[in-house]
Design a protein around this motif. Structure first.
Motif, PDB file in Angstrom:
ATOM      1  N   ALA B   2       0.806  -1.223   0.000  1.00 26.68           N
ATOM      2  CA  ALA B   2       0.000   0.000   0.000  1.00 26.68           C
ATOM      3  C   ALA B   2       0.838   1.272   0.000  1.00 26.68           C
ATOM      4  O   ALA B   2       1.173   1.846   1.037  1.00 26.68           O
ATOM      5  CB  ALA B   2      -0.938   0.033   1.197  1.00 26.68           C
ATOM      6  N   ILE B   3       1.216   1.699  -1.187  1.00 28.80           N
ATOM      7  CA  ILE B   3       1.979   2.932  -1.315  1.00 28.80           C
ATOM      8  C   ILE B   3       1.152   4.116  -0.837  1.00 28.80           C
ATOM      9  O   ILE B   3      -0.034   4.224  -1.154  1.00 28.80           O
ATOM     10  CB  ILE B   3       2.391   3.160  -2.790  1.00 28.80           C
ATOM     11  N   LYS B   4       1.788   4.994  -0.096  1.00 27.03           N
ATOM     12  CA  LYS B   4       1.073   6.165   0.395  1.00 27.03           C
ATOM     13  C   LYS B   4       0.914   7.200  -0.706  1.00 27.03           C
ATOM     14  O   LYS B   4       1.866   7.568  -1.369  1.00 27.03           O
ATOM     15  CB  LYS B   4       1.837   6.804   1.559  1.00 27.03           C
ATOM     16  N   ARG B   5      -0.291   7.660  -0.886  1.00 25.80           N
ATOM     17  CA  ARG B   5      -0.508   8.726  -1.877  1.00 25.80           C
ATOM     18  C   ARG B   5      -1.690   9.573  -1.451  1.00 25.80           C
ATOM     19  O   ARG B   5      -2.473   9.187  -0.596  1.00 25.80           O
ATOM     20  CB  ARG B   5      -0.708   8.116  -3.259  1.00 25.80           C
ATOM     21  N   PRO B   7      -5.302  11.505  -1.961  1.00 23.90           N
ATOM     22  CA  PRO B   7      -6.531  11.234  -2.701  1.00 23.90           C
ATOM     23  C   PRO B   7      -6.611  12.138  -3.915  1.00 23.90           C
ATOM     24  O   PRO B   7      -6.090  13.253  -3.910  1.00 23.90           O
ATOM     25  CB  PRO B   7      -7.636  11.554  -1.696  1.00 23.90           C
ATOM     26  N   PRO B   8      -7.288  11.681  -4.993  1.00 19.48           N
ATOM     27  CA  PRO B   8      -7.399  12.486  -6.209  1.00 19.48           C
ATOM     28  C   PRO B   8      -7.998  13.845  -5.910  1.00 19.48           C
ATOM     29  O   PRO B   8      -8.751  14.019  -4.951  1.00 19.48           O
ATOM     30  CB  PRO B   8      -8.352  11.661  -7.087  1.00 19.48           C
ATOM     31  N   TYR B  11     -11.747  14.525  -5.167  1.00 21.35           N
ATOM     32  CA  TYR B  11     -12.236  14.209  -3.831  1.00 21.35           C
ATOM     33  C   TYR B  11     -11.915  15.337  -2.860  1.00 21.35           C
ATOM     34  O   TYR B  11     -12.674  15.601  -1.935  1.00 21.35           O
ATOM     35  CB  TYR B  11     -11.647  12.892  -3.338  1.00 21.35           C
ATOM     36  N   GLU B  12     -10.797  15.994  -3.092  1.00 20.07           N
ATOM     37  CA  GLU B  12     -10.438  17.137  -2.251  1.00 20.07           C
ATOM     38  C   GLU B  12     -11.470  18.249  -2.381  1.00 20.07           C
ATOM     39  O   GLU B  12     -11.945  18.800  -1.385  1.00 20.07           O
ATOM     40  CB  GLU B  12      -9.054  17.681  -2.643  1.00 20.07           C
ATOM     41  N   SER B  13     -11.820  18.567  -3.612  1.00 19.78           N
ATOM     42  CA  SER B  13     -12.740  19.697  -3.788  1.00 19.78           C
ATOM     43  C   SER B  13     -14.155  19.321  -3.362  1.00 19.78           C
ATOM     44  O   SER B  13     -14.895  20.156  -2.829  1.00 19.78           O
ATOM     45  CB  SER B  13     -12.708  20.203  -5.231  1.00 19.78           C
TER      46      SER B  13
END
Lengths: 109, 109
Positions: B2-5, B7-8, B11-13
């Motif tokens: 599970a690489i940390k990244r 959220p797109p 989803y933020e907006s």
DNA sequence: TGGCCATATGGCAATTATGGCATATATTAA
DNA sequence: TTAATATATGCCATAATTGCCATATGGCCA
């Protein structure tokens, strides 16, 4: 003037649910779970955060009744419980689109 | 694994808007403004908090595009900008009602 | 039983949200 | 101009949220 008082209780409980929706990771989780039931391990891969972090986000969604959990052996499978989320997402999308349009209009395009 | 990244972005907006909705006072304000345009002074009386507090809540709603503002003399009149809020509120109500039903069922009533 | 797997929980530090006071800004009236 | 009203903003203390690590819990298999 304006006497200080607390907001009515039904606004409190509504806000609890809205709060559960107010995080990008939880929106991602709901989006995924709307398509199909999933276990925590797969959701952890999908989100890309620590397993405990994902577990806590799921607990928040579960506590307000947006998702439910089914145990199968050592695994937990989560699913969305209500069919009304589309109404919510659609509203959000509408606002976002309106914002973009307003932005374009302000730039005179 | 599970690489940390992150959220797109969308989803933020979306979460930004959901966050604006996630406070009892702001839900009360939206409810009032859905009925009619109102000035800050009346909204302050309605909410029963400090005028600066109400002003800040209104600013939060305005920044995500849920309400807009019209100035008339020294006063600001706020109004709801989108017609989709009912979809949101209905969804919340549905979840709350389902929770109550589940609670009742769990008690065997 | 012992060990391994999947998940949940406790604790902690860092960030963010909240609300009121004081104050700044703007509009209108005298 | 001065005063009064309406609103917005800076500041600050407090509270809530977030995310990770470490660890606990529960199920399964050898």
């Amino acid at each position: 003037m304006a006497i200080k008082r607390k907001p009515p209780l039904h606004y409190e409980s509504r806000a609890e649910i809205a709060k559960a929706l107010a995080h990008p990771t939880r929106l991602l989780l709901l989006d995924a779970l709307q398509k199909s039931e999933m276990c925590v391990c797969d959701l952890t891969d999908l989100v890309g955060a620590d397993q405990s972090t994902v577990s806590k986000h799921l607990a928040i969604l579960k506590n307000v009744g947006l998702i439910a959990c089914r145990k199968e052996g050592p695994m937990s499978f989560y699913r969305v419980t209500c069919r009304c989320l589309d109404g919510f997402f659609t509203c959000i999308e509408t606002v976002l689109r309106a914002n973009l349009d307003a932005q374009r209009a302000a730039m005179g395009i």
